[in-house]
Motif scaffolding. Structure first.
Motif, short mmCIF file in Angstrom:
data_model
loop_
_atom_site.label_atom_id
_atom_site.label_comp_id
_atom_site.label_asym_id
_atom_site.label_seq_id
_atom_site.Cartn_x
_atom_site.Cartn_y
_atom_site.Cartn_z
N PRO A 17 0.82 -1.22 0.00
CA PRO A 17 0.00 0.00 0.00
C PRO A 17 0.86 1.27 0.00
CG PRO A 17 -0.85 -1.58 1.57
CD PRO A 17 0.46 -2.13 1.07
N GLU A 18 2.00 1.24 0.66
CA GLU A 18 2.89 2.40 0.68
C GLU A 18 3.43 2.68 -0.72
OE1 GLU A 18 3.36 -0.30 2.74
OE2 GLU A 18 2.50 0.59 4.55
N PHE A 19 3.80 1.62 -1.44
CA PHE A 19 4.31 1.80 -2.80
C PHE A 19 3.21 2.39 -3.68
CE2 PHE A 19 4.96 0.39 -7.17
CZ PHE A 19 6.26 0.82 -7.39
N LEU A 26 3.41 10.41 -6.99
CA LEU A 26 4.33 10.75 -8.07
C LEU A 26 3.55 11.14 -9.33
CD1 LEU A 26 7.26 10.92 -9.01
CD2 LEU A 26 7.11 8.51 -9.66
N TRP A 27 2.50 10.39 -9.64
CA TRP A 27 1.67 10.70 -10.80
C TRP A 27 1.03 12.08 -10.65
CZ3 TRP A 27 0.23 10.60 -15.54
CH2 TRP A 27 -1.03 11.04 -15.90
N ARG A 28 0.48 12.35 -9.48
CA ARG A 28 -0.18 13.63 -9.24
C ARG A 28 0.82 14.79 -9.28
NH1 ARG A 28 -4.24 11.45 -4.58
NH2 ARG A 28 -5.83 10.67 -6.00
N ALA A 29 2.04 14.54 -8.80
CA ALA A 29 3.07 15.58 -8.81
C ALA A 29 3.50 15.93 -10.24
CB ALA A 29 4.29 15.13 -8.00
N LEU A 43 8.63 3.41 -12.48
CA LEU A 43 8.33 2.60 -11.30
C LEU A 43 8.37 1.10 -11.58
CD1 LEU A 43 5.30 4.71 -10.03
CD2 LEU A 43 7.62 4.68 -9.08
N ASN A 44 8.53 0.76 -12.85
CA ASN A 44 8.54 -0.65 -13.27
C ASN A 44 7.21 -1.35 -12.97
OD1 ASN A 44 9.81 -2.75 -14.60
ND2 ASN A 44 10.55 -3.66 -12.70
#
Length: 86
Positions: A17-19, A26-29, A43-44
């Motif tokens: 869940p943390e990942f 990251l997507w939102r940023a 992120l692979n």
């Protein structure tokens, strides 16, 4: 009951869940400067997987807002004081 590391279908989760929350952040940023494919490649993960994580995160927030709006709208209906019928 929610089991740690297991999804709704009883399948082991590949990503913590943390990942997932970090990937969504990251997507939102990226603020529209990058595609799901670009962020997912870094992120692979599969781009569709990232898209679903973002959609689910947005959907839970949207559904809470929509639920509150629907309740307010229902209270304004003329027959709301008589609902549900006896």
């Amino acid at each position: 009951m929610v089991l740690e590391g297991v999804d709704l279908y009883g399948t082991a989760l590949k990503y913590s869940p943390e990942f997932r929350s970090d990937a969504i952040a990251l997507w939102r940023a990226s603020a529209g400067r990058r595609t799901f494919k670009d962020v997912a490649a870094n992120l692979n993960v599969n781009p569709e997987t990232l898209r679903m994580w973002v959609r689910d995160a947005d959907g839970s927030a949207r559904s809470a807002r929509a639920s509150a709006a629907n309740c307010a709208r229902r209270r304004s209906w003329p027959w709301a004081s008589r609902w549900p019928p006896n």
